[in-house]
Design a protein around this motif. Structure first.
Motif, mmCIF file in Angstrom:
data_model
loop_
_atom_site.group_PDB
_atom_site.id
_atom_site.type_symbol
_atom_site.label_atom_id
_atom_site.label_comp_id
_atom_site.label_asym_id
_atom_site.label_seq_id
_atom_site.Cartn_x
_atom_site.Cartn_y
_atom_site.Cartn_z
ATOM 1 N N GLN A 87 49.664 -71.432 31.429
ATOM 2 C CA GLN A 87 48.658 -70.371 31.333
ATOM 3 C C GLN A 87 48.790 -69.384 32.488
ATOM 4 O OE1 GLN A 87 44.718 -71.383 30.169
ATOM 5 N NE2 GLN A 87 45.385 -73.200 29.051
ATOM 6 N N GLY A 88 48.663 -68.107 32.151
ATOM 7 C CA GLY A 88 48.753 -67.050 33.158
ATOM 8 C C GLY A 88 50.144 -66.431 33.242
ATOM 9 N N TRP A 89 51.130 -67.074 32.621
ATOM 10 C CA TRP A 89 52.511 -66.578 32.691
ATOM 11 C C TRP A 89 53.002 -66.042 31.339
ATOM 12 C CZ3 TRP A 89 55.814 -66.365 37.002
ATOM 13 C CH2 TRP A 89 55.268 -66.867 38.177
ATOM 14 N N ALA A 125 57.339 -75.054 28.274
ATOM 15 C CA ALA A 125 57.379 -74.512 29.633
ATOM 16 C C ALA A 125 55.953 -74.427 30.153
ATOM 17 C CB ALA A 125 58.050 -73.141 29.624
ATOM 18 N N GLY A 126 55.216 -75.515 29.950
ATOM 19 C CA GLY A 126 53.804 -75.532 30.348
ATOM 20 C C GLY A 126 53.570 -76.197 31.691
ATOM 21 N N GLY A 127 54.641 -76.679 32.324
ATOM 22 C CA GLY A 127 54.480 -77.429 33.576
ATOM 23 C C GLY A 127 54.445 -76.513 34.798
ATOM 24 N N SER A 128 54.015 -77.076 35.929
ATOM 25 C CA SER A 128 53.915 -76.260 37.144
ATOM 26 C C SER A 128 55.057 -76.538 38.123
ATOM 27 C CB SER A 128 52.574 -76.502 37.833
ATOM 28 O OG SER A 128 52.467 -77.880 38.126
ATOM 29 N N ASP A 147 56.817 -71.880 45.134
ATOM 30 C CA ASP A 147 55.475 -71.342 44.919
ATOM 31 C C ASP A 147 55.282 -70.747 43.529
ATOM 32 O OD1 ASP A 147 57.110 -69.286 45.448
ATOM 33 O OD2 ASP A 147 56.064 -68.557 47.243
ATOM 34 N N ILE A 148 56.320 -70.829 42.685
ATOM 35 C CA ILE A 148 56.136 -70.436 41.276
ATOM 36 C C ILE A 148 56.636 -71.581 40.399
ATOM 37 C CG2 ILE A 148 56.312 -67.938 41.701
ATOM 38 C CD1 ILE A 148 59.179 -68.097 40.541
ATOM 39 N N PRO A 149 56.182 -71.651 39.120
ATOM 40 C CA PRO A 149 56.662 -72.716 38.238
ATOM 41 C C PRO A 149 58.190 -72.661 38.110
ATOM 42 C CG PRO A 149 54.807 -71.540 37.244
ATOM 43 C CD PRO A 149 55.194 -70.768 38.460
ATOM 44 N N LYS A 150 58.821 -73.832 38.111
ATOM 45 C CA LYS A 150 60.297 -73.863 38.198
ATOM 46 C C LYS A 150 60.998 -73.134 37.046
ATOM 47 C CE LYS A 150 60.215 -78.561 36.327
ATOM 48 N NZ LYS A 150 60.547 -79.969 36.539
ATOM 49 N N GLN A 151 60.327 -73.061 35.889
ATOM 50 C CA GLN A 151 60.959 -72.370 34.749
ATOM 51 C C GLN A 151 61.139 -70.871 34.999
ATOM 52 O OE1 GLN A 151 58.246 -74.206 34.805
ATOM 53 N NE2 GLN A 151 56.662 -73.595 33.364
ATOM 54 N N PHE A 152 60.387 -70.340 35.997
ATOM 55 C CA PHE A 152 60.476 -68.900 36.277
ATOM 56 C C PHE A 152 61.290 -68.589 37.537
ATOM 57 C CE2 PHE A 152 56.783 -69.216 33.485
ATOM 58 C CZ PHE A 152 57.112 -68.241 32.546
ATOM 59 N N ILE A 153 61.865 -69.622 38.163
ATOM 60 C CA ILE A 153 62.699 -69.375 39.352
ATOM 61 C C ILE A 153 63.950 -68.605 38.940
ATOM 62 C CG2 ILE A 153 64.164 -70.519 41.085
ATOM 63 C CD1 ILE A 153 62.186 -72.860 41.030
ATOM 64 N N ASN A 154 64.305 -67.597 39.733
ATOM 65 C CA ASN A 154 65.525 -66.836 39.453
ATOM 66 C C ASN A 154 66.750 -67.556 39.995
ATOM 67 O OD1 ASN A 154 64.982 -64.501 37.999
ATOM 68 N ND2 ASN A 154 64.131 -63.489 39.801
ATOM 69 N N VAL A 155 67.757 -67.693 39.160
ATOM 70 C CA VAL A 155 69.041 -68.250 39.576
ATOM 71 C C VAL A 155 70.095 -67.195 39.231
ATOM 72 C CG1 VAL A 155 70.718 -70.097 39.184
ATOM 73 C CG2 VAL A 155 68.275 -70.619 39.239
#
Ligand SMILES: Nc1ccn([C@@H]2O[C@H](COP(=O)(O)OP(=O)(O)OP(=O)(O)O)[C@@H](O)[C@H]2O)c(=O)n1
Ligand SMILES: C[C@](O)(CO)[C@H](O)COP(=O)(O)O
Length: 238
Positions: free
Chosen positions: A54-56, A8-11, A18-26
């Motif tokens: 990084q940062g998450w 989950a290192g991608g942006s 505006d946030i990395p797709k792995q952190f989008i709420n569904v």
């Protein structure tokens, strides 16, 4: 031991949020959590390592606690490319894994990976030394001749499309990443562990894939993911 590396290192540029797709709420739950839950509940997965943008890292750790992902043991920093992220995950396991351990690599943005797919990739890896989830190809594939036309197709019976999860014996995986990064083989462009292995001369073995195991790349994929979840909820109510 069977250890999962969830990358989950991608942006998520192509998703355009505006946030990395792995952190989008569904439906109030982050995409990455759906993925982690499927590994958490599989009885043959012993531990999970997350390679995180990084940062998450603290956000990911907090979600793991909130959603009871107790198998999450390590969070490693993502790299500039998918291959660098997987490499970071593999190198971090060097003093943890034994040679014969099975490492299951999975994209954090494939949240619908299911138990049958995970079981088959593990079984096939134990049998053959590696296994890549795959499906037959159901569309016609044509080669580009010039920008506007084609004169050649590839018979689809000769094709399999490969996705994650993919499983490898740890010793072979670790050897492969050291060689690939030292000699710059199979690490650029759209390379992934599977293509790198083939470039290094390895034979890959097919495991059963699933049409549900979609990769969330664009907003359309997010809609499809929501539709799958809703249809499964409705099935429960029927
Ligand atoms: N530097 C990177 C790039 C990608 N990935 C991971 O590799 C998987 C598949 O990559 P992709 O769908 O291409 O993700 P992104 O790179 O985030 O998407 P985009 O190309 O649209 O920015 C995802 O789980 C992604 O987080 C990663 O761990 N590290
Ligand atoms: C494993 C994979 O499907 C390629 O075989 C991977 O998910 C590809 O991700 P990418 O978008 O091409 O980086």
């Amino acid at each position: 031991m069977n250890i999962a590396i969830i990358i989950a290192g991608g942006s998520g540029k192509r998703m355009g949020k505006d946030i990395p797709k792995q952190f989008i709420n569904v439906f109030d739950k982050p995409v990455l959590v759906y993925t982690l839950e499927n590994f958490q509940k599989h009885p043959q997965i012993d531990a999970i390592e997350l390679v995180c943008i990084q940062g998450w890292e603290d956000v990911a750790r907090a979600y793991a606690k909130q959603y009871g992902i107790t198998k999450l043991k390590w969070i490693v920093k993502g790299g500039n490319t998918g291959q660098e992220s997987i490499r970071n995950g593999v190198y971090n396991l060097e003093n943890i894994c034994s040679d014969d351990d099975t490492v299951i690599i999975h994209d954090g943005i494939r949240p619908l990976v299911d138990s049958a797919v995970l079981s088959d990739v593990i079984v096939k890896c134990k049998q053959y030394g590696n296994a890549v989830t795959s499906l037959p190809y159901n569309e016609q594939i044509f080669l580009i001749d010039d920008e506007i036309s084609t004169v050649k197709y590839i018979p689809r019976e000769t094709l399999r499309r490969v996705s994650t999860p993919q499983a490898y014996k740890f010793s072979k995986l670790d050897w492969a990443y050291h060689k690939a990064f030292k000699e710059e083989i199979g690490i650029y462009g759209s390379s992934y562990t599977n293509t790198m292995m083939v470039e290094l001369g390895e034979r890959l073995y097919f495991a059963e894939g699933s049409e549900r195991n979609i990769k969330l790349t664009t907003q359309e994929d997010l809609q499809l993911f929501k539709a799958y979840i809703l249809s499964e909820r409705n099935r429960w109510l029927d």
